[in-house]
Design a protein around this motif. Structure first.
Motif, PDB file in Angstrom:
ATOM      1  N   SER A  89      32.304  97.517 104.075  1.00  0.00           N
ATOM      2  CA  SER A  89      30.910  97.864 104.374  1.00  0.00           C
ATOM      3  C   SER A  89      30.169  96.604 104.828  1.00  0.00           C
ATOM      4  O   SER A  89      30.137  95.604 104.100  1.00  0.00           O
ATOM      5  CB  SER A  89      30.228  98.457 103.138  1.00  0.00           C
ATOM      6  OG  SER A  89      30.867  99.658 102.754  1.00  0.00           O
ATOM      7  N   ASN A 131      36.425 101.072  94.462  1.00  0.00           N
ATOM      8  CA  ASN A 131      35.946  99.766  94.916  1.00  0.00           C
ATOM      9  C   ASN A 131      36.936  98.687  94.482  1.00  0.00           C
ATOM     10  O   ASN A 131      37.380  98.655  93.336  1.00  0.00           O
ATOM     11  CB  ASN A 131      34.559  99.481  94.340  1.00  0.00           C
ATOM     12  CG  ASN A 131      33.504 100.440  94.856  1.00  0.00           C
ATOM     13  OD1 ASN A 131      33.541 100.863  96.019  1.00  0.00           O
ATOM     14  ND2 ASN A 131      32.535 100.800  94.014  1.00  0.00           N
ATOM     15  N   ASP A 151      37.881 107.562  95.985  1.00  0.00           N
ATOM     16  CA  ASP A 151      37.420 106.264  96.472  1.00  0.00           C
ATOM     17  C   ASP A 151      37.371 105.291  95.300  1.00  0.00           C
ATOM     18  O   ASP A 151      36.892 105.652  94.207  1.00  0.00           O
ATOM     19  CB  ASP A 151      36.035 106.359  97.118  1.00  0.00           C
ATOM     20  CG  ASP A 151      36.025 107.285  98.340  1.00  0.00           C
ATOM     21  OD1 ASP A 151      37.130 107.626  98.824  1.00  0.00           O
ATOM     22  OD2 ASP A 151      34.927 107.659  98.790  1.00  0.00           O
ATOM     23  N   THR A 173      37.111  99.597 109.319  1.00  0.00           N
ATOM     24  CA  THR A 173      38.078 100.435 108.594  1.00  0.00           C
ATOM     25  C   THR A 173      39.484 100.209 109.128  1.00  0.00           C
ATOM     26  O   THR A 173      39.681  99.737 110.252  1.00  0.00           O
ATOM     27  CB  THR A 173      37.723 101.928 108.720  1.00  0.00           C
ATOM     28  OG1 THR A 173      37.803 102.315 110.096  1.00  0.00           O
ATOM     29  CG2 THR A 173      36.325 102.196 108.183  1.00  0.00           C
ATOM     30  N   SER A 229      28.905  91.314 103.707  1.00  0.00           N
ATOM     31  CA  SER A 229      29.594  92.529 103.260  1.00  0.00           C
ATOM     32  C   SER A 229      28.919  93.102 102.028  1.00  0.00           C
ATOM     33  O   SER A 229      28.511  92.369 101.126  1.00  0.00           O
ATOM     34  CB  SER A 229      31.064  92.227 102.948  1.00  0.00           C
ATOM     35  OG  SER A 229      31.678  93.308 102.291  1.00  0.00           O
ATOM     36  N   VAL A 261      38.011 100.140 103.658  1.00  0.00           N
ATOM     37  CA  VAL A 261      36.669 100.163 104.256  1.00  0.00           C
ATOM     38  C   VAL A 261      35.935  98.882 103.860  1.00  0.00           C
ATOM     39  O   VAL A 261      35.836  98.561 102.658  1.00  0.00           O
ATOM     40  CB  VAL A 261      35.858 101.401 103.809  1.00  0.00           C
ATOM     41  CG1 VAL A 261      34.477 101.390 104.432  1.00  0.00           C
ATOM     42  CG2 VAL A 261      36.603 102.681 104.169  1.00  0.00           C
ATOM     43  N   ARG A 292      36.242  98.805  99.674  1.00  0.00           N
ATOM     44  CA  ARG A 292      36.744  99.947  98.892  1.00  0.00           C
ATOM     45  C   ARG A 292      37.988 100.521  99.561  1.00  0.00           C
ATOM     46  O   ARG A 292      38.280 100.238 100.730  1.00  0.00           O
ATOM     47  CB  ARG A 292      35.687 101.033  98.738  1.00  0.00           C
ATOM     48  CG  ARG A 292      35.340 101.785 100.007  1.00  0.00           C
ATOM     49  CD  ARG A 292      34.305 102.887  99.741  1.00  0.00           C
ATOM     50  NE  ARG A 292      34.010 103.674 100.924  1.00  0.00           N
ATOM     51  CZ  ARG A 292      33.074 103.359 101.815  1.00  0.00           C
ATOM     52  NH1 ARG A 292      32.342 102.251 101.654  1.00  0.00           N
ATOM     53  NH2 ARG A 292      32.866 104.145 102.872  1.00  0.00           N
ATOM     54  N   ASP A 352      30.794 100.161 109.544  1.00  0.00           N
ATOM     55  CA  ASP A 352      31.854  99.723 108.641  1.00  0.00           C
ATOM     56  C   ASP A 352      33.126  99.424 109.424  1.00  0.00           C
ATOM     57  O   ASP A 352      33.454 100.101 110.414  1.00  0.00           O
ATOM     58  CB  ASP A 352      32.143 100.791 107.596  1.00  0.00           C
ATOM     59  CG  ASP A 352      30.967 101.027 106.656  1.00  0.00           C
ATOM     60  OD1 ASP A 352      30.095 100.136 106.581  1.00  0.00           O
ATOM     61  OD2 ASP A 352      30.930 102.093 106.009  1.00  0.00           O
ATOM     62  N   LYS A 380      26.617  94.898 106.303  1.00  0.00           N
ATOM     63  CA  LYS A 380      25.168  95.074 106.343  1.00  0.00           C
ATOM     64  C   LYS A 380      24.679  95.043 107.788  1.00  0.00           C
ATOM     65  O   LYS A 380      24.913  94.090 108.520  1.00  0.00           O
ATOM     66  CB  LYS A 380      24.481  93.981 105.530  1.00  0.00           C
ATOM     67  CG  LYS A 380      22.975  94.144 105.426  1.00  0.00           C
ATOM     68  CD  LYS A 380      22.368  93.070 104.547  1.00  0.00           C
ATOM     69  CE  LYS A 380      20.859  93.239 104.420  1.00  0.00           C
ATOM     70  NZ  LYS A 380      20.248  92.200 103.549  1.00  0.00           N
TER      71      LYS A 380
END
Length: 225
Positions: free
Chosen positions: A114, A72, A70, A122, A30, A112, A34, A120, A116
């Motif tokens: 994220s 984090n 947004d 969600t 990851s 969300v 966020r 993503d 790699k």
């Protein structure tokens, strides 16, 4: 992943508090977690469109973004098979009034994750807002018993005031003491004082003392007048 809120609705002006929950069934790299807060106005607008080579008017559904933020809640991390991991968040979302006739405003929070090399992950949850929280009103302190003017009492020697609201008189013999037929008044009655009458004065023939004009003997020297 999914979002869990601390309560089903929030007051206007109150931050939205909850958790972003992530459960992995395989190894995932990851890039961070966020929260995206959105306020969107939905409305319909009439537009000219072409249908079957004919230009007609048609209602078209549209959206207008009123707020976007947004935040984090977690940095890069690796996920693997194991228990659910929860990331708490708190984000403020202002409330809005519709800007167009027939429009309505929706509030949502999207979590969300994220990943790699992958799309993503969600999860979106709608937010409900209620009226602003009311503050308690402090009641005035009560007056201690025995201090200050008390109802139904007047100056000494006078009957008490009426027992009810202004203009209300109790029924004789029930609400007002001493007013029952046959018992007479319960409070002392004072007759008005009459001014003292002044008597004409004259001087004694012998000692010149002022005495009553009709007196036959002077009270000072005893001389006959």
């Amino acid at each position: 992943m999914w979002i869990s809120l601390d309560k089903p609705s929030f007051a206007q002006g109150e931050p939205v508090v909850g958790k972003v929950n992530v459960e992995a069934h395989e190894y995932i790299q990851s890039l961070g977690v966020r929260v995206e807060a959105r306020a969107t106005e939905n409305y319909q607008e009439t537009e000219w469109v072409v249908v079957n080579n004919q230009r007609i008017q048609q209602n078209v559904r549209k959206q207008n973004s009123l707020f976007s933020r947004d935040e984090n809640v977690a940095g890069p991390s690796d996920f693997g098979q194991g228990p659910t991991r929860s990331f708490p968040f708190s984000i403020g979302i202002p409330t809005f009034r519709p800007t167009r006739p027939g429009g309505n405003v929706e509030y949502a929070v999207k979590g969300v994750l994220s990943v790699k090399g992958r799309p993503d992950a969600t999860s979106t949850t709608q937010i409900a807002f209620g009226p602003p929280a009311a503050y308690p009103v402090m009641s005035p302190p009560m007056q201690p018993v025995g201090y200050g003017p008390q109802p139904m009492y007047g100056p000494p020697g006078y009957p008490p005031q009426t027992y009810g609201p202004q203009g209300y008189g109790p029924t004789p013999g029930y609400g007002q003491p001493g007013m029952a037929p046959g018992y007479g008044p319960q409070y002392p009655q004072y007759a008005p004082q009459q001014p003292a009458q002044q008597t004409a004065k004259a001087r004694c023939k012998f000692c010149q003392t002022m005495i009553d004009q009709g007196a036959s003997v002077c009270p000072n020297c005893g001389g006959h007048q």
